[in-house]
Design a protein around this motif. Structure first.
Motif, PDB file in Angstrom:
ATOM      1  N   LYS A  14       0.842  -1.211   0.000  1.00 51.84           N
ATOM      2  CA  LYS A  14       0.000   0.000   0.000  1.00 51.84           C
ATOM      3  C   LYS A  14       0.872   1.255   0.000  1.00 51.84           C
ATOM      4  CE  LYS A  14      -2.025   1.142   3.830  1.00 51.84           C
ATOM      5  NZ  LYS A  14      -2.885   1.206   5.015  1.00 51.84           N
ATOM      6  N   ILE A  15       1.919   1.270   0.796  1.00 54.04           N
ATOM      7  CA  ILE A  15       2.824   2.413   0.841  1.00 54.04           C
ATOM      8  C   ILE A  15       3.477   2.610  -0.524  1.00 54.04           C
ATOM      9  CG2 ILE A  15       5.012   3.256   1.797  1.00 54.04           C
ATOM     10  CD1 ILE A  15       4.131   1.900   4.472  1.00 54.04           C
ATOM     11  N   GLY A  16       3.958   1.530  -1.124  1.00 56.23           N
ATOM     12  CA  GLY A  16       4.584   1.615  -2.438  1.00 56.23           C
ATOM     13  C   GLY A  16       3.621   2.030  -3.529  1.00 56.23           C
ATOM     14  N   LEU A  17       2.373   1.642  -3.397  1.00 58.38           N
ATOM     15  CA  LEU A  17       1.369   1.940  -4.415  1.00 58.38           C
ATOM     16  C   LEU A  17       0.915   3.397  -4.384  1.00 58.38           C
ATOM     17  CD1 LEU A  17      -0.388   0.678  -6.650  1.00 58.38           C
ATOM     18  CD2 LEU A  17      -2.072   0.143  -4.893  1.00 58.38           C
ATOM     19  N   PHE A  18       0.806   3.962  -3.206  1.00 58.78           N
ATOM     20  CA  PHE A  18       0.216   5.287  -3.073  1.00 58.78           C
ATOM     21  C   PHE A  18       1.215   6.404  -2.792  1.00 58.78           C
ATOM     22  CE2 PHE A  18      -3.381   2.481  -2.099  1.00 58.78           C
ATOM     23  CZ  PHE A  18      -4.233   2.902  -3.103  1.00 58.78           C
ATOM     24  N   THR A  19       2.498   6.156  -2.980  1.00 55.35           N
ATOM     25  CA  THR A  19       3.485   7.190  -2.721  1.00 55.35           C
ATOM     26  C   THR A  19       4.137   7.620  -4.026  1.00 55.35           C
ATOM     27  OG1 THR A  19       3.965   6.211  -0.573  1.00 55.35           O
ATOM     28  CG2 THR A  19       5.520   7.807  -1.402  1.00 55.35           C
ATOM     29  N   MET A  26       7.996   8.576   1.077  1.00 57.30           N
ATOM     30  CA  MET A  26       7.365   7.459   1.786  1.00 57.30           C
ATOM     31  C   MET A  26       7.484   7.573   3.303  1.00 57.30           C
ATOM     32  SD  MET A  26       8.507   4.084  -0.277  1.00 57.30           S
ATOM     33  CE  MET A  26       7.749   3.612  -1.802  1.00 57.30           C
ATOM     34  N   ILE A  27       8.420   8.357   3.772  1.00 54.90           N
ATOM     35  CA  ILE A  27       8.710   8.402   5.208  1.00 54.90           C
ATOM     36  C   ILE A  27       7.476   8.694   6.058  1.00 54.90           C
ATOM     37  CG2 ILE A  27      10.023   9.610   7.004  1.00 54.90           C
ATOM     38  CD1 ILE A  27      12.343   9.736   5.005  1.00 54.90           C
ATOM     39  N   PRO A  28       6.656   9.700   5.735  1.00 52.37           N
ATOM     40  CA  PRO A  28       5.486   9.937   6.585  1.00 52.37           C
ATOM     41  C   PRO A  28       4.509   8.753   6.607  1.00 52.37           C
ATOM     42  CG  PRO A  28       5.832  11.804   5.114  1.00 52.37           C
ATOM     43  CD  PRO A  28       6.781  10.738   4.703  1.00 52.37           C
ATOM     44  N   LEU A  29       4.323   8.104   5.453  1.00 48.41           N
ATOM     45  CA  LEU A  29       3.434   6.937   5.417  1.00 48.41           C
ATOM     46  C   LEU A  29       4.012   5.771   6.204  1.00 48.41           C
ATOM     47  CD1 LEU A  29       2.292   7.001   1.696  1.00 48.41           C
ATOM     48  CD2 LEU A  29       0.868   7.392   3.689  1.00 48.41           C
ATOM     49  N   ILE A  30       5.311   5.542   6.042  1.00 48.64           N
ATOM     50  CA  ILE A  30       5.957   4.463   6.784  1.00 48.64           C
ATOM     51  C   ILE A  30       5.878   4.736   8.282  1.00 48.64           C
ATOM     52  CG2 ILE A  30       8.178   3.351   7.265  1.00 48.64           C
ATOM     53  CD1 ILE A  30       8.797   3.622   4.263  1.00 48.64           C
ATOM     54  N   GLU A  31       6.125   5.981   8.673  1.00 50.03           N
ATOM     55  CA  GLU A  31       6.047   6.336  10.089  1.00 50.03           C
ATOM     56  C   GLU A  31       4.631   6.099  10.630  1.00 50.03           C
ATOM     57  OE1 GLU A  31       7.110  10.003  13.123  1.00 50.03           O
ATOM     58  OE2 GLU A  31       7.087  10.372  10.968  1.00 50.03           O
ATOM     59  N   LYS A  32       3.636   6.515   9.870  1.00 52.43           N
ATOM     60  CA  LYS A  32       2.252   6.338  10.321  1.00 52.43           C
ATOM     61  C   LYS A  32       1.906   4.857  10.474  1.00 52.43           C
ATOM     62  CE  LYS A  32      -2.450   7.884   9.114  1.00 52.43           C
ATOM     63  NZ  LYS A  32      -3.117   6.855   9.809  1.00 52.43           N
ATOM     64  N   GLU A  33       2.285   4.063   9.485  1.00 47.90           N
ATOM     65  CA  GLU A  33       1.954   2.639   9.516  1.00 47.90           C
ATOM     66  C   GLU A  33       2.784   1.873  10.552  1.00 47.90           C
ATOM     67  OE1 GLU A  33      -0.413   0.849   8.002  1.00 47.90           O
ATOM     68  OE2 GLU A  33      -1.212   2.589   6.971  1.00 47.90           O
ATOM     69  N   VAL A  34       4.105   2.062  10.518  1.00 47.49           N
ATOM     70  CA  VAL A  34       5.012   1.264  11.344  1.00 47.49           C
ATOM     71  C   VAL A  34       4.977   1.689  12.809  1.00 47.49           C
ATOM     72  CG1 VAL A  34       7.462   0.750  11.722  1.00 47.49           C
ATOM     73  CG2 VAL A  34       6.508   0.651   9.426  1.00 47.49           C
ATOM     74  N   PHE A  90       7.151  -1.655  -9.847  1.00 45.65           N
ATOM     75  CA  PHE A  90       7.478  -2.547 -10.965  1.00 45.65           C
ATOM     76  C   PHE A  90       6.270  -2.723 -11.881  1.00 45.65           C
ATOM     77  CE2 PHE A  90       7.534  -6.837 -12.786  1.00 45.65           C
ATOM     78  CZ  PHE A  90       8.706  -6.761 -13.547  1.00 45.65           C
ATOM     79  N   ILE A  91       5.114  -2.974 -11.302  1.00 50.48           N
ATOM     80  CA  ILE A  91       3.889  -3.163 -12.094  1.00 50.48           C
ATOM     81  C   ILE A  91       3.525  -1.887 -12.844  1.00 50.48           C
ATOM     82  CG2 ILE A  91       1.404  -3.599 -11.938  1.00 50.48           C
ATOM     83  CD1 ILE A  91       2.075  -5.505  -9.567  1.00 50.48           C
ATOM     84  N   ILE A  92       3.591  -0.750 -12.161  1.00 50.09           N
ATOM     85  CA  ILE A  92       3.244   0.537 -12.795  1.00 50.09           C
ATOM     86  C   ILE A  92       4.207   0.854 -13.935  1.00 50.09           C
ATOM     87  CG2 ILE A  92       3.152   3.036 -12.413  1.00 50.09           C
ATOM     88  CD1 ILE A  92       2.038   2.334  -9.573  1.00 50.09           C
ATOM     89  N   ILE A  93       5.505   0.678 -13.719  1.00 45.47           N
ATOM     90  CA  ILE A  93       6.492   0.949 -14.767  1.00 45.47           C
ATOM     91  C   ILE A  93       6.294  -0.005 -15.938  1.00 45.47           C
ATOM     92  CG2 ILE A  93       8.963   0.888 -15.339  1.00 45.47           C
ATOM     93  CD1 ILE A  93       8.074   3.374 -13.785  1.00 45.47           C
ATOM     94  N   LEU A  94       5.983  -1.250 -15.651  1.00 42.76           N
ATOM     95  CA  LEU A  94       5.718  -2.227 -16.708  1.00 42.76           C
ATOM     96  C   LEU A  94       4.514  -1.799 -17.548  1.00 42.76           C
ATOM     97  CD1 LEU A  94       6.577  -4.957 -17.905  1.00 42.76           C
ATOM     98  CD2 LEU A  94       4.991  -6.038 -16.315  1.00 42.76           C
ATOM     99  N   LEU A  95       3.445  -1.361 -16.898  1.00 46.00           N
ATOM    100  CA  LEU A  95       2.262  -0.896 -17.625  1.00 46.00           C
ATOM    101  C   LEU A  95       2.551   0.368 -18.426  1.00 46.00           C
ATOM    102  CD1 LEU A  95      -0.497  -1.520 -14.933  1.00 46.00           C
ATOM    103  CD2 LEU A  95      -0.142  -2.791 -17.064  1.00 46.00           C
ATOM    104  N   ILE A  96       3.302   1.290 -17.845  1.00 44.51           N
ATOM    105  CA  ILE A  96       3.662   2.519 -18.563  1.00 44.51           C
ATOM    106  C   ILE A  96       4.499   2.171 -19.791  1.00 44.51           C
ATOM    107  CG2 ILE A  96       5.081   4.612 -18.453  1.00 44.51           C
ATOM    108  CD1 ILE A  96       4.095   4.924 -15.548  1.00 44.51           C
ATOM    109  N   ALA A  97       5.449   1.264 -19.624  1.00 41.09           N
ATOM    110  CA  ALA A  97       6.302   0.879 -20.755  1.00 41.09           C
ATOM    111  C   ALA A  97       5.483   0.226 -21.865  1.00 41.09           C
ATOM    112  CB  ALA A  97       7.401  -0.063 -20.276  1.00 41.09           C
ATOM    113  N   MET A  98       4.472  -0.524 -21.483  1.00 36.13           N
ATOM    114  CA  MET A  98       3.645  -1.199 -22.486  1.00 36.13           C
ATOM    115  C   MET A  98       2.822  -0.205 -23.301  1.00 36.13           C
ATOM    116  SD  MET A  98       2.462  -4.513 -20.217  1.00 36.13           S
ATOM    117  CE  MET A  98       1.096  -4.898 -21.257  1.00 36.13           C
ATOM    118  N   PHE A  99       2.389   0.881 -22.668  1.00 35.43           N
ATOM    119  CA  PHE A  99       1.488   1.817 -23.329  1.00 35.43           C
ATOM    120  C   PHE A  99       2.098   3.198 -23.567  1.00 35.43           C
ATOM    121  CE2 PHE A  99      -1.201  -1.187 -20.961  1.00 35.43           C
ATOM    122  CZ  PHE A  99      -1.892  -1.740 -22.035  1.00 35.43           C
TER     123      PHE A  99
END
Length: 182
Positions: A14-19, A26-34, A90-99
């Motif tokens: 979730k942190i990787g997806l929404f940052t 990512m630090i504020p999200l990681i701090e909030k979650e962890v 990785f998934i987002i970059i893969l999709l961007i590269a495809m399109f």
């Protein structure tokens, strides 16, 4: 798979997806979650992990998630949190590269990315100032990172040399001028 492994993977996914903006954003999200939500670490422990992750070679976000995961459940925890952090990008970059060819000349897409830039700068600046404050960097010693940045920019000094010099002086300061008890 144990619940902690799945929970840590989902949390860091979730942190990787929404940052946007990389590891520092990512630090504020990681701090909030962890620290706040899961209470896997204290703020002080997270600050130490951030310092270690910054000093290691490689991608800061992966380093940070790896160290958090390792603290949780050793190697398996590190693998879960690292995969959780890296997989969305990785998934987002893969999709961007495809399109990409379909969107590379789209003015709307270009405008969206230009609009995101100031927000990314703010997402990086806020945790940087918060970390500096928590680490004890104030008006009395803020000249150190400023001098380091100027040496790199104006005189072409290697960032590695700045890090080594700062580390040596930090160690000397901690050892002889203001030793801390452990």
């Amino acid at each position: 798979m144990s619940d902690i492994y799945l929970t840590s993977f989902k949390t860091f996914f979730k942190i990787g997806l929404f940052t946007l903006g990389g590891g520092y954003a990512m630090i504020p999200l990681i701090e909030k979650e962890v620290v706040d939500n899961h209470k896997w670490m204290t703020r002080e422990e997270l600050l130490d992990v951030i310092a270690i992750a910054q000093s290691c070679p490689g991608v800061f976000a992966i380093n940070l998630s790896t160290f958090v995961g390792y603290k949780l459940r050793n190697t398996r925890g590190a693998i879960c949190t690292s995969l959780g952090t890296a997989l969305p990008s990785f998934i987002i970059i893969l999709l961007i590269a495809m399109f990409f060819r379909q969107f590379q000349d789209n003015h709307v897409v270009a405008a969206v990315f230009r609009g995101i830039r100031p927000a990314v700068v703010a997402l990086i600046a806020v945790p940087t100032f918060n970390m500096a404050r928590k680490a004890g960097i104030g008006w009395a010693n803020c000249w150190i990172p400023i001098l380091g940045a100027l040496a790199i920019w104006a005189f072409g000094v290697s960032p590695i040399a700045i890090i080594v010099i700062a580390g040596v002086f930090g160690w000397l300061y901690g050892k002889f001028i203001a030793p801390t008890e452990q």
